[in-house]
Design a protein around this motif. Structure first.
Motif, mmCIF file in Angstrom:
data_model
loop_
_atom_site.group_PDB
_atom_site.id
_atom_site.type_symbol
_atom_site.label_atom_id
_atom_site.label_comp_id
_atom_site.label_asym_id
_atom_site.label_seq_id
_atom_site.Cartn_x
_atom_site.Cartn_y
_atom_site.Cartn_z
ATOM 1 N N SER A 165 0.847 -1.207 0.000
ATOM 2 C CA SER A 165 0.000 0.000 0.000
ATOM 3 C C SER A 165 0.878 1.250 0.000
ATOM 4 N N PRO A 185 -0.805 8.259 4.325
ATOM 5 C CA PRO A 185 -2.245 8.063 4.560
ATOM 6 C C PRO A 185 -2.786 6.746 3.994
ATOM 7 N N GLN A 186 -2.189 6.245 2.926
ATOM 8 C CA GLN A 186 -2.625 4.957 2.389
ATOM 9 C C GLN A 186 -2.284 3.830 3.365
ATOM 10 N N LYS A 189 -4.982 3.785 5.947
ATOM 11 C CA LYS A 189 -6.186 3.098 5.464
ATOM 12 C C LYS A 189 -6.028 1.582 5.535
ATOM 13 N N THR A 190 -4.838 1.099 5.188
ATOM 14 C CA THR A 190 -4.595 -0.348 5.253
ATOM 15 C C THR A 190 -4.644 -0.829 6.700
ATOM 16 N N GLU A 192 -6.347 0.519 9.099
ATOM 17 C CA GLU A 192 -7.763 0.527 9.490
ATOM 18 C C GLU A 192 -8.453 -0.761 9.039
ATOM 19 N N ALA A 193 -8.128 -1.233 7.847
ATOM 20 C CA ALA A 193 -8.734 -2.473 7.350
ATOM 21 C C ALA A 193 -8.306 -3.686 8.152
#
Length: 196
Positions: A165, A185-186, A189-190, A192-193
């Motif tokens: 990511s 930021p990516q 997000k990863t 968070e997943a």
């Protein structure tokens, strides 16, 4: 006397070092795609064929420079306040990566276009260096799973997912302009997943 014969006194290792230094300079000033084997030879007193005798491809040269950069990096130990999350520590690691990457960022667009042409030996060395460098992330993932912060996932797979990511986001930043920190930021997000 040929150009190559003027430099016979150098050892093979000294010649490789000369090629790497010339490549670092030229890749950053002319760009990877615009730098030819003849350019590298001109900087080192070798012919284009002489350069290839020391590196299988131009792609191997840039990979060797990146391997050295990654090998020299030592992730700082970040003392976070009590109550900080494992995800925050992983983000700290990637912000550190982004700061380190900023120094070599100009070469990144070339790396993605040539990585498929690295020799098998260079690819194996690159993977080993990346695994060592990302060990703090795997440790935080392990602790985060044990603490119930992350879902129970395969650590190696999760580490690779986070790394990819970041790399994917770096490609976008390289194309669109910006600094490596814009890729973090990516990673968030990863993470968070992966969170529970």
């Amino acid at each position: 006397m040929t150009r190559d014969s003027n430099f016979k006194r150098r050892t093979s290792q000294e010649t490789r070092e000369a090629v790497l230094e010339a490549a670092r300079r030229l890749f950053f000033t002319k760009g990877f795609d615009q730098t030819t084997l003849m350019d590298l030879g001109g900087e080192t007193g070798l012919s284009a064929r002489g350069v290839i005798l020391h590196f299988e491809t131009k792609a191997d040269i840039i990979a060797t420079l990146l391997i050295r950069d990654y090998s020299a990096r030592r992730a700082p130990i970040v003392e976070r306040p009590q109550g900080s999350t494992h995800a925050q520590r992983i983000l700290d690691f990637y912000f550190w990566m982004a700061r380190e990457d900023a120094a070599t960022f100009i070469a990144f667009p070339a790396l993605w276009s040539v990585s498929a042409r690295w020799s098998i030996g260079v690819e194996a060395e690159m993977n080993a260096v990346l695994r060592r460098m990302r060990e703090p992330v795997r440790q935080e993932l392990t602790r985060g799973i044990a603490a119930g912060e992350f879902r129970g996932v395969d650590i190696q797979h999760a580490d690779e997912l986070i790394w990819q990511s970041y790399q994917h986001a770096l490609r976008a930043v390289a194309v669109n302009g910006g600094m490596p920190a814009l890729a973090v930021p990516q990673v968030f997000k990863t993470l968070e997943a992966l969170s529970v």
